[in-house]
Design a protein around this motif. Structure first.
Motif, PDB file in Angstrom:
ATOM      1  N   PHE A  28       0.881  -1.178   0.038  1.00 53.03           N
ATOM      2  CA  PHE A  28       0.098   0.149  -0.042  1.00 53.03           C
ATOM      3  C   PHE A  28       0.933   1.294   0.002  1.00 53.03           C
ATOM      4  CE2 PHE A  28      -1.830   3.642   2.386  1.00 53.03           C
ATOM      5  CZ  PHE A  28      -3.091   3.807   1.665  1.00 53.03           C
ATOM      6  N   GLN A  29       0.671   2.338  -0.980  1.00 47.89           N
ATOM      7  CA  GLN A  29       1.164   3.265  -0.903  1.00 47.89           C
ATOM      8  C   GLN A  29       0.300   4.620  -0.739  1.00 47.89           C
ATOM      9  OE1 GLN A  29       3.035   2.770  -4.638  1.00 47.89           O
ATOM     10  NE2 GLN A  29       4.966   2.252  -3.828  1.00 47.89           N
ATOM     11  N   ASP A  30       0.437   5.416   0.343  1.00 47.07           N
ATOM     12  CA  ASP A  30      -0.543   6.672   0.604  1.00 47.07           C
ATOM     13  C   ASP A  30      -0.579   7.468  -0.369  1.00 47.07           C
ATOM     14  OD1 ASP A  30      -2.308   8.200   2.184  1.00 47.07           O
ATOM     15  OD2 ASP A  30      -0.650   9.523   1.970  1.00 47.07           O
ATOM     16  N   PHE A  33      -2.034   6.129  -4.001  1.00 47.29           N
ATOM     17  CA  PHE A  33      -3.688   5.981  -3.577  1.00 47.29           C
ATOM     18  C   PHE A  33      -4.689   7.072  -3.597  1.00 47.29           C
ATOM     19  CE2 PHE A  33      -7.165   5.775  -0.709  1.00 47.29           C
ATOM     20  CZ  PHE A  33      -7.931   4.542  -1.081  1.00 47.29           C
ATOM     21  N   SER A  34      -3.971   8.088  -3.018  1.00 46.67           N
ATOM     22  CA  SER A  34      -4.670   9.497  -2.622  1.00 46.67           C
ATOM     23  C   SER A  34      -4.794  10.425  -3.896  1.00 46.67           C
ATOM     24  CB  SER A  34      -4.087  10.376  -1.600  1.00 46.67           C
ATOM     25  OG  SER A  34      -3.735   9.668  -0.413  1.00 46.67           O
ATOM     26  N   ARG A  40      -7.570  10.052   1.271  1.00 45.13           N
ATOM     27  CA  ARG A  40      -6.694   9.022   1.818  1.00 45.13           C
ATOM     28  C   ARG A  40      -7.551   7.899   2.431  1.00 45.13           C
ATOM     29  NH1 ARG A  40      -2.753  11.710   5.951  1.00 45.13           N
ATOM     30  NH2 ARG A  40      -1.502   9.596   5.547  1.00 45.13           N
ATOM     31  N   LEU A  41      -6.920   6.732   2.274  1.00 47.89           N
ATOM     32  CA  LEU A  41      -7.659   5.656   2.864  1.00 47.89           C
ATOM     33  C   LEU A  41      -7.685   5.607   4.341  1.00 47.89           C
ATOM     34  CD1 LEU A  41      -8.300   2.457   1.776  1.00 47.89           C
ATOM     35  CD2 LEU A  41      -6.208   2.000   3.032  1.00 47.89           C
ATOM     36  N   THR A  42      -9.008   5.378   4.466  1.00 49.72           N
ATOM     37  CA  THR A  42      -9.525   5.260   5.802  1.00 49.72           C
ATOM     38  C   THR A  42      -9.509   3.708   6.134  1.00 49.72           C
ATOM     39  OG1 THR A  42     -10.913   7.005   5.797  1.00 49.72           O
ATOM     40  CG2 THR A  42     -11.334   5.968   7.462  1.00 49.72           C
ATOM     41  N   TYR A  71      -9.453  -2.686   0.702  1.00 50.76           N
ATOM     42  CA  TYR A  71      -8.132  -2.605  -0.005  1.00 50.76           C
ATOM     43  C   TYR A  71      -7.526  -3.928   0.189  1.00 50.76           C
ATOM     44  CZ  TYR A  71      -3.588  -1.183  -1.643  1.00 50.76           C
ATOM     45  OH  TYR A  71      -2.553  -1.066  -2.484  1.00 50.76           O
ATOM     46  N   SER A 133     -12.744   0.319   5.347  1.00 51.51           N
ATOM     47  CA  SER A 133     -12.884   1.668   6.019  1.00 51.51           C
ATOM     48  C   SER A 133     -13.955   1.855   7.087  1.00 51.51           C
ATOM     49  CB  SER A 133     -13.711   2.631   4.715  1.00 51.51           C
ATOM     50  OG  SER A 133     -14.765   2.214   4.321  1.00 51.51           O
TER      51      SER A 133
END
Ligand SMILES: Cc1cn([C@H]2C[C@H](O)[C@@H](COP(=O)(O)OP(=O)(O)O[C@H]3O[C@@H](C)C(=O)[C@@H](O)[C@H]3O)O2)c(=O)[nH]c1=O
Length: 201
Positions: A28-30, A33-34, A40-42, A71, A133
């Motif tokens: 996972f890479q913020d 992803f964003s 952003r991923l919650t 995810y 999430s």
């Protein structure tokens, strides 16, 4: 993060760094992803399931708002991961996106709130982990029968599907729609817009 033909669903293919010890990857890479998703991923829950070959889990979805974005990756073995657009009013309503997730490519799938999700274990044992999430809310989770022909999913021949009693008793997409249980595309977009404009991160 590459789009996979259904708005709100992406596939992430990590770079795997191998050496004499084994390998390393960022699953996972913020930032990526964003940039793709717009927020952003919650993560409010992290799940793990172990499935024997043929296990067919899903197709599940949760009421929106808040729904449950996921995810997903497969850490051991391989699965056929399925995203189904069950959002009424969506331009791709009824469309499915099928991707193999396995411990070789280490790809991950992200599905936004309101999409249906399921997977079939292809290997003798498949270890799937996913970030969610929202916490599990059984009263707000629903299912569509994964073998409903209306979903247009070509499940591999030669693998006998093993379903939970709940999934085996799940209604067809048309029945779930008639029952008024499907999330609307408009509600999903509105909720995701709210996540994008939330600056508290
Ligand atoms: C999904 C879930 C289940 N459970 C419990 C309930 C039950 O006793 C047991 C097994 O539950 P299920 O049969 O619903 O598990 P499963 O069929 O694997 O459900 C999962 O399917 C995949 C396709 C998804 O996308 C997930 O979000 C989830 O819906 O685990 C939790 O405690 N927390 C959870 O978040």
């Amino acid at each position: 993060m590459d789009p996979i033909g259904i708005a709100g669903a992406w596939l992430f293919t990590p770079q795997i760094h191998g050496d004499e010890r084994g390998s390393f990857l960022e699953w996972f890479q913020d930032a990526g992803f964003s940039a793709a998703v717009g927020h952003r991923l919650t993560m409010r829950q992290a799940n793990c399931s172990v499935s024997r070959r043929g296990s067919l889990r899903g197709v599940h979805f949760a009421d929106v708002p808040p729904g449950q974005a996921k995810y997903i990756t497969c850490l051991r073995g391989s699965v056929l991961d399925v995203v189904v657009d069950i959002r009424t009013g969506s331009p791709t309503f009824g469309r499915s996106a099928v991707n193999r997730l396995d411990d070789r490519t280490r790809r991950a799938v992200y599905i936004a709130e309101g999409l249906g999700h399921g997977f079939l274990a292809l290997s003798d044992e498949a270890l799937v982990v996913y970030l969610a999430s929202e916490p599990y809310a059984p009263d707000r989770e629903h299912g569509v029968h994964p073998l409903d022909p209306a979903l247009g999913i070509e499940w591999p021949r030669g693998i006998e599907p093993v379903l939970s009693p709940k999934d085996a008793a799940a209604p067809s997409l048309a029945e779930v729609e008639r029952a008024g249980l499907l999330p609307s595309y408009a509600d999903c977009l509105a909720y995701q817009e709210k996540l994008r404009s939330d600056t508290t991160f």
